[in-house]
Design a protein around this motif. Structure first.
Motif, PDB file in Angstrom:
ATOM      1  N   UNK A 140     -30.244 -29.789   0.598  1.00  0.00           N
ATOM      2  CA  UNK A 140     -28.841 -29.375   0.552  1.00  0.00           C
ATOM      3  C   UNK A 140     -28.114 -30.068  -0.601  1.00  0.00           C
ATOM      4  N   UNK A 141     -28.305 -31.380  -0.719  1.00  0.00           N
ATOM      5  CA  UNK A 141     -27.637 -32.131  -1.786  1.00  0.00           C
ATOM      6  C   UNK A 141     -28.036 -31.613  -3.162  1.00  0.00           C
ATOM      7  N   UNK A 142     -29.321 -31.358  -3.354  1.00  0.00           N
ATOM      8  CA  UNK A 142     -29.796 -30.836  -4.633  1.00  0.00           C
ATOM      9  C   UNK A 142     -29.167 -29.461  -4.917  1.00  0.00           C
ATOM     10  N   UNK A 143     -29.208 -28.571  -3.926  1.00  0.00           N
ATOM     11  CA  UNK A 143     -28.680 -27.219  -4.128  1.00  0.00           C
ATOM     12  C   UNK A 143     -27.191 -27.233  -4.453  1.00  0.00           C
ATOM     13  N   UNK A 144     -26.433 -28.077  -3.773  1.00  0.00           N
ATOM     14  CA  UNK A 144     -24.989 -28.091  -3.966  1.00  0.00           C
ATOM     15  C   UNK A 144     -24.577 -28.824  -5.240  1.00  0.00           C
ATOM     16  N   UNK A 145     -25.160 -30.004  -5.444  1.00  0.00           N
ATOM     17  CA  UNK A 145     -24.657 -30.884  -6.498  1.00  0.00           C
ATOM     18  C   UNK A 145     -25.429 -30.789  -7.814  1.00  0.00           C
TER      19      UNK A 145
END
Length: 191
Positions: free
Chosen positions: A25-30
């Protein structure tokens, strides 16, 4: 192996998958700027959180001590990571993050009081569950509302409704929890 000592259960597998999806999630968003996929991860995580609890309650052989510890731990991780990530991405203001984390820090400070009286935690309240549901529904909806389309404005408004209502209930459940801690302090001697 006693039934309560099981490790390999469907609910535990779902909790582990949810945990592994946090950095995704962090990779996809940020990093990847893939908002749609980040929303999909949050939606899958929410659905699997519901499913693991339902399965554990319906089937005695799927309930385990590990699951009782792992599921709420993963929920806590999501309740920290998701708002922080959304604030970093400028989707929600930082005051929401500070409010959520401040409430949790205040309640964490009561744990030594409870442990000193032989308790590990107090029971989860329905308002606390409802608050978590509203927050975990509102945050993905606010993120989904970031697209530049007419439908996203409607989703954004609904998301903010859930988020603000969830925040109010989250604070109220914290007050109720503090009242319970006060009652424990008055009625139970230290062990």
């Amino acid at each position: 192996m006693a039934p309560r000592d099981r490790v390999l259960t469907v609910p535990n597998a779902l909790s582990v998958i949810r945990l592994v999806l946090v950095p995704v999630f962090l990779y996809l968003l940020l990093a990847a700027d893939a908002t749609g996929w980040a929303v999909a991860v949050l939606m899958f995580s929410g659905a699997s959180d519901w499913a693991d609890g339902k399965i554990a309650r319906l089937y005695a052989n799927q309930s385990s001590r590990l699951g009782e510890l792992l599921d709420p731990a993963v929920d806590r991780i999501y309740m920290v990571v998701v708002p922080v990530a959304l604030a970093v991405a400028h989707v929600i203001p930082w005051w929401i993050v500070v409010t959520l984390l401040g409430r949790d820090l205040v309640l964490a400070a009561t744990l030594p009081v409870l442990r000193g009286r032989g308790l590990s935690a107090l029971p989860v309240t329905y308002i606390g569950k409802a608050a978590t549901f509203a927050l975990m529904s509102g945050l993905p909806l606010v993120l989904l509302g970031q697209f530049d389309a007419q439908w996203s404005r409607v989703v954004l408004a609904i998301g903010w409704g859930f988020l603000l209502w969830g925040l109010a209930m989250y604070l109220w459940s914290g007050v109720l929890y503090l009242i319970q801690v006060g009652m424990v302090m008055r009625s139970m001697p230290r062990t």
